[in-house]
Design a protein around this motif. Structure first.
Motif, PDB file in Angstrom:
ATOM      1  N   LEU A 127    -117.595-107.285 -54.468  1.00  0.00           N
ATOM      2  CA  LEU A 127    -117.696-107.064 -53.109  1.00  0.00           C
ATOM      3  C   LEU A 127    -118.328-106.149 -52.459  1.00  0.00           C
ATOM      4  O   LEU A 127    -118.507-105.846 -51.166  1.00  0.00           O
ATOM      5  CB  LEU A 127    -116.252-107.292 -52.541  1.00  0.00           C
ATOM      6  N   GLY A 128    -119.173-105.298 -53.166  1.00  0.00           N
ATOM      7  CA  GLY A 128    -119.625-104.062 -52.800  1.00  0.00           C
ATOM      8  C   GLY A 128    -118.983-103.020 -52.145  1.00  0.00           C
ATOM      9  O   GLY A 128    -119.279-102.161 -51.281  1.00  0.00           O
ATOM     10  N   LEU A 129    -117.568-102.866 -52.540  1.00  0.00           N
ATOM     11  CA  LEU A 129    -116.626-101.834 -52.308  1.00  0.00           C
ATOM     12  C   LEU A 129    -116.453-101.209 -53.593  1.00  0.00           C
ATOM     13  O   LEU A 129    -115.423-101.152 -54.411  1.00  0.00           O
ATOM     14  CB  LEU A 129    -115.293-102.376 -52.055  1.00  0.00           C
ATOM     15  N   HIS A 130    -117.181 -99.934 -53.821  1.00  0.00           N
ATOM     16  CA  HIS A 130    -117.032 -99.171 -54.814  1.00  0.00           C
ATOM     17  C   HIS A 130    -117.649 -97.769 -54.574  1.00  0.00           C
ATOM     18  O   HIS A 130    -117.801 -97.200 -55.799  1.00  0.00           O
ATOM     19  CB  HIS A 130    -118.028 -99.740 -56.435  1.00  0.00           C
ATOM     20  N   ASP A 131    -117.615 -97.232 -53.426  1.00  0.00           N
ATOM     21  CA  ASP A 131    -117.844 -95.827 -53.155  1.00  0.00           C
ATOM     22  C   ASP A 131    -116.592 -95.018 -53.483  1.00  0.00           C
ATOM     23  O   ASP A 131    -115.403 -95.679 -53.558  1.00  0.00           O
ATOM     24  CB  ASP A 131    -118.432 -95.791 -51.827  1.00  0.00           C
ATOM     25  N   GLU A 132    -116.623 -93.917 -53.056  1.00  0.00           N
ATOM     26  CA  GLU A 132    -115.378 -92.787 -53.225  1.00  0.00           C
ATOM     27  C   GLU A 132    -114.352 -93.421 -52.402  1.00  0.00           C
ATOM     28  O   GLU A 132    -113.024 -93.385 -52.728  1.00  0.00           O
ATOM     29  CB  GLU A 132    -115.820 -91.584 -53.118  1.00  0.00           C
ATOM     30  N   ARG A 133    -114.535 -93.855 -51.169  1.00  0.00           N
ATOM     31  CA  ARG A 133    -113.563 -94.273 -50.274  1.00  0.00           C
ATOM     32  C   ARG A 133    -112.720 -95.397 -50.721  1.00  0.00           C
ATOM     33  O   ARG A 133    -111.716 -95.440 -50.629  1.00  0.00           O
ATOM     34  CB  ARG A 133    -114.205 -94.330 -48.635  1.00  0.00           C
ATOM     35  N   ALA A 134    -113.592 -96.355 -51.338  1.00  0.00           N
ATOM     36  CA  ALA A 134    -113.094 -97.672 -51.632  1.00  0.00           C
ATOM     37  C   ALA A 134    -112.204 -97.321 -52.925  1.00  0.00           C
ATOM     38  O   ALA A 134    -111.206 -97.894 -53.290  1.00  0.00           O
ATOM     39  CB  ALA A 134    -114.139 -98.503 -52.313  1.00  0.00           C
ATOM     40  N   LYS A 135    -112.532 -96.172 -53.584  1.00  0.00           N
ATOM     41  CA  LYS A 135    -111.419 -95.965 -54.879  1.00  0.00           C
ATOM     42  C   LYS A 135    -110.228 -95.473 -54.357  1.00  0.00           C
ATOM     43  O   LYS A 135    -109.058 -95.798 -54.967  1.00  0.00           O
ATOM     44  CB  LYS A 135    -112.373 -94.871 -55.707  1.00  0.00           C
ATOM     45  N   VAL A 136    -110.149 -94.641 -53.146  1.00  0.00           N
ATOM     46  CA  VAL A 136    -108.971 -94.384 -52.646  1.00  0.00           C
ATOM     47  C   VAL A 136    -108.195 -95.494 -52.055  1.00  0.00           C
ATOM     48  O   VAL A 136    -106.830 -95.592 -52.250  1.00  0.00           O
ATOM     49  CB  VAL A 136    -109.108 -93.284 -51.399  1.00  0.00           C
ATOM     50  N   PHE A 137    -108.811 -96.422 -51.612  1.00  0.00           N
ATOM     51  CA  PHE A 137    -108.577 -97.630 -50.931  1.00  0.00           C
ATOM     52  C   PHE A 137    -107.709 -98.443 -52.117  1.00  0.00           C
ATOM     53  O   PHE A 137    -106.439 -98.998 -51.957  1.00  0.00           O
ATOM     54  CB  PHE A 137    -109.302 -98.586 -50.301  1.00  0.00           C
ATOM     55  N   ASP A 138    -108.392 -98.495 -53.311  1.00  0.00           N
ATOM     56  CA  ASP A 138    -107.747 -99.221 -54.423  1.00  0.00           C
ATOM     57  C   ASP A 138    -106.294 -98.755 -54.866  1.00  0.00           C
ATOM     58  O   ASP A 138    -105.488 -99.632 -55.154  1.00  0.00           O
ATOM     59  CB  ASP A 138    -108.853 -99.223 -55.667  1.00  0.00           C
ATOM     60  N   ILE A 139    -106.298 -97.378 -54.818  1.00  0.00           N
ATOM     61  CA  ILE A 139    -104.918 -96.767 -55.146  1.00  0.00           C
ATOM     62  C   ILE A 139    -103.907 -96.997 -53.887  1.00  0.00           C
ATOM     63  O   ILE A 139    -102.739 -97.113 -54.279  1.00  0.00           O
ATOM     64  CB  ILE A 139    -105.180 -95.204 -55.478  1.00  0.00           C
ATOM     65  N   ALA A 140    -104.548 -96.737 -52.880  1.00  0.00           N
ATOM     66  CA  ALA A 140    -103.249 -96.780 -51.681  1.00  0.00           C
ATOM     67  C   ALA A 140    -102.857 -98.183 -51.603  1.00  0.00           C
ATOM     68  O   ALA A 140    -101.543 -98.416 -51.352  1.00  0.00           O
ATOM     69  CB  ALA A 140    -104.196 -96.389 -50.355  1.00  0.00           C
ATOM     70  N   ILE A 141    -103.567 -99.297 -51.816  1.00  0.00           N
ATOM     71  CA  ILE A 141    -102.949-100.673 -51.562  1.00  0.00           C
ATOM     72  C   ILE A 141    -101.903-101.047 -52.886  1.00  0.00           C
ATOM     73  O   ILE A 141    -101.069-102.011 -52.651  1.00  0.00           O
ATOM     74  CB  ILE A 141    -104.053-101.783 -51.544  1.00  0.00           C
ATOM     75  N   GLN A 142    -101.757-100.342 -53.617  1.00  0.00           N
ATOM     76  CA  GLN A 142    -100.664-100.575 -54.631  1.00  0.00           C
ATOM     77  C   GLN A 142     -99.438-100.211 -53.932  1.00  0.00           C
ATOM     78  O   GLN A 142     -98.482-100.951 -54.628  1.00  0.00           O
ATOM     79  CB  GLN A 142    -100.697 -99.421 -55.805  1.00  0.00           C
ATOM     80  N   THR A 143     -99.263 -99.576 -53.053  1.00  0.00           N
ATOM     81  CA  THR A 143     -98.093 -99.378 -52.270  1.00  0.00           C
ATOM     82  C   THR A 143     -97.576-100.850 -51.664  1.00  0.00           C
ATOM     83  O   THR A 143     -96.346-100.994 -51.701  1.00  0.00           O
ATOM     84  CB  THR A 143     -98.467 -98.421 -51.242  1.00  0.00           C
ATOM     85  N   GLY A 144     -98.495-101.510 -51.137  1.00  0.00           N
ATOM     86  CA  GLY A 144     -98.086-102.676 -50.617  1.00  0.00           C
ATOM     87  C   GLY A 144     -97.472-103.624 -51.822  1.00  0.00           C
ATOM     88  O   GLY A 144     -96.352-104.185 -51.476  1.00  0.00           O
ATOM     89  N   ILE A 183     -91.999 -98.172 -58.772  1.00  0.00           N
ATOM     90  CA  ILE A 183     -91.574 -98.007 -57.526  1.00  0.00           C
ATOM     91  C   ILE A 183     -91.985 -96.297 -57.155  1.00  0.00           C
ATOM     92  O   ILE A 183     -92.922 -96.053 -56.246  1.00  0.00           O
ATOM     93  CB  ILE A 183     -90.248 -97.916 -57.053  1.00  0.00           C
ATOM     94  N   PRO A 184     -91.792 -95.457 -57.944  1.00  0.00           N
ATOM     95  CA  PRO A 184     -91.712 -93.928 -58.000  1.00  0.00           C
ATOM     96  C   PRO A 184     -93.445 -93.790 -58.434  1.00  0.00           C
ATOM     97  O   PRO A 184     -94.008 -92.896 -57.832  1.00  0.00           O
ATOM     98  CB  PRO A 184     -91.056 -93.284 -58.580  1.00  0.00           C
ATOM     99  N   THR A 185     -93.799 -94.742 -59.477  1.00  0.00           N
ATOM    100  CA  THR A 185     -95.017 -94.123 -59.926  1.00  0.00           C
ATOM    101  C   THR A 185     -96.221 -94.371 -59.146  1.00  0.00           C
ATOM    102  O   THR A 185     -97.064 -93.643 -58.771  1.00  0.00           O
ATOM    103  CB  THR A 185     -95.148 -94.847 -61.452  1.00  0.00           C
ATOM    104  N   LEU A 186     -96.274 -95.680 -58.586  1.00  0.00           N
ATOM    105  CA  LEU A 186     -97.208 -96.112 -57.646  1.00  0.00           C
ATOM    106  C   LEU A 186     -97.345 -95.583 -56.360  1.00  0.00           C
ATOM    107  O   LEU A 186     -98.201 -95.296 -55.696  1.00  0.00           O
ATOM    108  CB  LEU A 186     -97.476 -97.896 -57.624  1.00  0.00           C
ATOM    109  N   ILE A 187     -96.119 -95.519 -55.786  1.00  0.00           N
ATOM    110  CA  ILE A 187     -95.909 -94.747 -54.468  1.00  0.00           C
ATOM    111  C   ILE A 187     -96.450 -93.495 -54.714  1.00  0.00           C
ATOM    112  O   ILE A 187     -97.235 -92.569 -53.854  1.00  0.00           O
ATOM    113  CB  ILE A 187     -94.440 -94.969 -53.955  1.00  0.00           C
ATOM    114  N   GLY A 188     -96.128 -92.744 -55.739  1.00  0.00           N
ATOM    115  CA  GLY A 188     -96.501 -91.116 -55.761  1.00  0.00           C
ATOM    116  C   GLY A 188     -98.001 -91.173 -56.038  1.00  0.00           C
ATOM    117  O   GLY A 188     -98.764 -90.350 -55.353  1.00  0.00           O
TER     118      GLY A 188
END
Length: 274
Positions: free
Chosen positions: A37-54, A194-199
């Motif tokens: 999808l062309g989402l592989h820069d540093e911001r996208a990597k933060v996005f990948d981790i953040a959406i685990q919270t969902g 829950i604590p692992t991915l939110i953390g």
């Protein structure tokens, strides 16, 4: 914000939600989807981790009544206190080793060979675990777990720091090998997430906050929403599945995916460096 970017965020959210709790490694699938999808820069990597919270919100919803009972009982009920203590003990190794080894793992292990090997070796371990003579189940429910059981599963969870391993795969299969029933291992894997991915999500957002702007909020919101919805479906399905099925199909899928990693890396089509 660009509508196409929001569609991509939704797709990434679905990938995260569907793969986070299955023993197939959400990280590997997010790398693949992000590259396509062309989402592989540093911001996208933060996005990948953040959406685990969902995805974690889905677990909280599925187990809302259980979690409310634990919270109400913490001041006075030994069962609730033991449950919370076990989750805390299981979470602790990931915190310690993550802080100590996170940078080194990122620098040295996010390679096609490591990712592919993790997929294939993990698949072989699942096949072995499912085909071996059934060990005596010592712990048939999460409530019957002791602190040592929680610590062992927490240590096994740390194997998921190696890309391609799968956090849920490590904790579920590891828990079963340590004497937990299939249902107990699966449920404790959910609670431990829950604590692992939110953390992990909050730490990543804080550490990389300079990369983000308010304009990114719609993208993150869409990713979180679709991660939540797809994970909610996946968790409910997985709880029914483990009642009467083995994880063998996921093992063969992992092996096939590992071969895909090797082939695409060799051809230069996908950058598996995370």
């Amino acid at each position: 914000m660009d509508a196409l970017l929001l569609i991509k965020a939704a797709i990434m959210g679905v990938v995260e939600g569907l793969t986070e709790f299955l023993p197939i490694s959400s990280t590997g699938h997010l790398i693949l989807a992000g590259q396509l999808l062309g989402l592989h820069d540093e911001r996208a990597k933060v996005f990948d981790i953040a959406i685990q919270t969902g995805a974690i919100f889905a677990v909280i919803l599925v187990y809302a009544e259980r979690l409310r009972t634990v919270l109400r009982g913490l001041p006075s009920q030994p069962e609730a206190q033991r449950f919370a203590l076990n989750v805390g003990i299981g979470f602790l190794p990931a915190v310690v080793l993550g802080l100590l080894l996170g940078k080194a793992i990122k620098a040295h292990l996010f390679t096609p060979t490591v990712v592919a090997s993790s997929f294939i070796v993990g698949g072989l371990i699942i096949l072995w675990a499912e085909r071996r003579q059934q060990a005596v189940v010592r712990v048939d429910s999460v409530d019957a777990m002791g602190p040592l059981d929680a610590l062992k599963v927490g240590l096994v969870q740390c194997l998921a720091m190696v890309p391609g391993t799968s956090r849920s795969g490590a904790t579920i299969i590891g828990g079963m090998l340590l004497g937990l029933s299939r249902k107990a291992a699966t449920e404790f894997s959910f609670f431990l997430a829950i604590p692992t991915l939110i953390g992990a999500g909050l730490y990543s957002l804080y550490k990389e906050r300079a990369l983000l702007a308010w304009a990114d909020l719609p993208m993150f919101a869409v990713g979180l929403l679709f991660s939540f919805l797809s994970a909610w479906v996946c968790v409910r399905w997985l709880l029914r599945y483990v009642a009467s099925h083995s994880f063998t199909p996921f093992a063969w899928y992992r092996i096939a995916f590992g071969l895909v990693v090797l082939a695409t890396a060799q051809a230069g089509w996908i950058d598996w460096s995370g």
